[in-house]
Design an enzyme around this catalytic site. Sequence first.
Site, short mmCIF file in Angstrom:
data_model
loop_
_atom_site.label_atom_id
_atom_site.label_comp_id
_atom_site.label_asym_id
_atom_site.label_seq_id
_atom_site.Cartn_x
_atom_site.Cartn_y
_atom_site.Cartn_z
N ARG A 56 43.13 -28.35 -10.26
CA ARG A 56 43.20 -27.11 -11.04
C ARG A 56 44.43 -26.30 -10.64
NH1 ARG A 56 38.05 -23.19 -10.98
NH2 ARG A 56 38.84 -22.73 -8.90
N LYS A 155 44.42 -20.20 -13.28
CA LYS A 155 44.00 -19.29 -12.19
C LYS A 155 45.27 -18.65 -11.64
CE LYS A 155 40.62 -19.20 -8.44
NZ LYS A 155 39.83 -18.05 -8.87
N GLU A 188 32.76 -14.88 -19.30
CA GLU A 188 32.42 -15.07 -17.88
C GLU A 188 32.45 -13.72 -17.18
OE1 GLU A 188 35.48 -17.36 -15.87
OE2 GLU A 188 37.05 -16.36 -17.02
N1 PXG Z 1 35.80 -17.27 -13.27
C1 PXG Z 1 36.79 -16.59 -12.67
C2 PXG Z 1 37.59 -15.63 -13.47
C3 PXG Z 1 37.06 -16.81 -11.31
O1 PXG Z 1 38.05 -16.14 -10.71
C4 PXG Z 1 35.24 -18.40 -11.26
C5 PXG Z 1 35.04 -18.15 -12.60
C6 PXG Z 1 34.41 -19.42 -10.57
O2 PXG Z 1 35.18 -20.61 -10.35
P1 PXG Z 1 34.92 -21.54 -9.08
O3 PXG Z 1 35.89 -22.64 -9.23
O4 PXG Z 1 35.15 -20.70 -7.86
O5 PXG Z 1 33.52 -21.99 -9.20
C7 PXG Z 1 36.27 -17.72 -10.59
C8 PXG Z 1 36.52 -17.98 -9.15
C9 PXG Z 1 37.37 -13.62 -4.95
C10 PXG Z 1 37.08 -14.99 -5.41
O6 PXG Z 1 38.11 -13.49 -3.98
C11 PXG Z 1 37.23 -15.32 -6.73
C12 PXG Z 1 36.94 -16.61 -7.15
C13 PXG Z 1 36.51 -17.51 -6.26
C14 PXG Z 1 36.38 -17.17 -4.93
C15 PXG Z 1 36.65 -15.88 -4.50
O7 PXG Z 1 36.82 -12.67 -5.52
N2 PXG Z 1 37.08 -16.89 -8.48
#
Ligand code: PXG
Length: 291
Positions: A56, A155, A188
């Site tokens: 990703r 991301k 989301e």
């Molecule tokens: N949507 C968004 C917009 C994200 O930023 C997810 C879904 C979940 O994706 P994953 O691959 O983690 O299952 C994310 C993930 C933080 C932090 O510091 C943010 C994420 C992950 C870990 C920590 O707030 N974002």
Amino acid sequence: MSSNKSLKIWIDGELLNQADAKVSVYDHGLLYGDGVFEGLRVYNGKIFEPEAHVRRLYNSAKAIRLTIPMTPDQMIAAIALTAKANQFNDCYVRAVVTRGIGYLGLNPTKCPNPTVFIITDLIEMYPKEMYRNGMAIITASVIRNHPNALSPRIKSLNYLNNILAKIEAVDAGVSEALLLNADGNVAECTADNIFMVRDGLVITPTTNDGILEGITRGAILQLCGKLQIPCVERTIQRYDLYVADECFLTGTGAEVIAVTKIDGREIGSGKPGPITMRLLEAFHKHVRGEM
Ligand code: PXG
């Protein structure tokens, strides 16, 4: 939560003390949010789904025309090295690639060397009681980035869209905010994907609804298969969430957490539902290699 000890940070090929790990004020990651990142976890000394995260990361970089100056395998090795240098058996990992140092103009071709850094630290996204009792969320007034403006599948370091929604959550006294897309459908939350359960069916928005394709989301869809819980990716509306039997969020930081209130409406019984709790337990086993 973050570790009190002085951490070793991996930056451009070197492990430096936290106090010495610095980036330039001319770095376009800072000036424009021009860059990409990943959030990963290490469980029991093992990186969780390293290939999926790194894939990703490289896809996000490709989408913004950024060439990461190392191979995916080198990136995984650098992440493992950083966690080990900090003697973390369980930790959160932030891997960041910025456009690098340039001048005070947008042109990314004037930034010859991307900056790469890796931070490993402890995190606790939500308090333990929230996992037992569920969380309340609200719908933000700001919508998720339109895919033709900035694809939510990237991301990127540009999290203002999510931060504006997070501010609304904080103002409302809740921990997360739901973002709808430009069509008014559910996308989301600010850092988590969303799922609902209705009549035994697990439902989560599709990639075309303008979401980040979460690694945790993918793991949950797979676990549903293993547990023979019917699941589909389907466009959903806010009304569907209001009348759902269960709702939960997934993310690297949050793992799996029940949502028991949305915009003041109690979801299902008002307590974390049985399918949510089953999936939460299965996910904990899965990350420890027990499932
Ligand atoms: N949507 C968004 C917009 C994200 O930023 C997810 C879904 C979940 O994706 P994953 O691959 O983690 O299952 C994310 C993930 C933080 C932090 O510091 C943010 C994420 C992950 C870990 C920590 O707030 N974002």
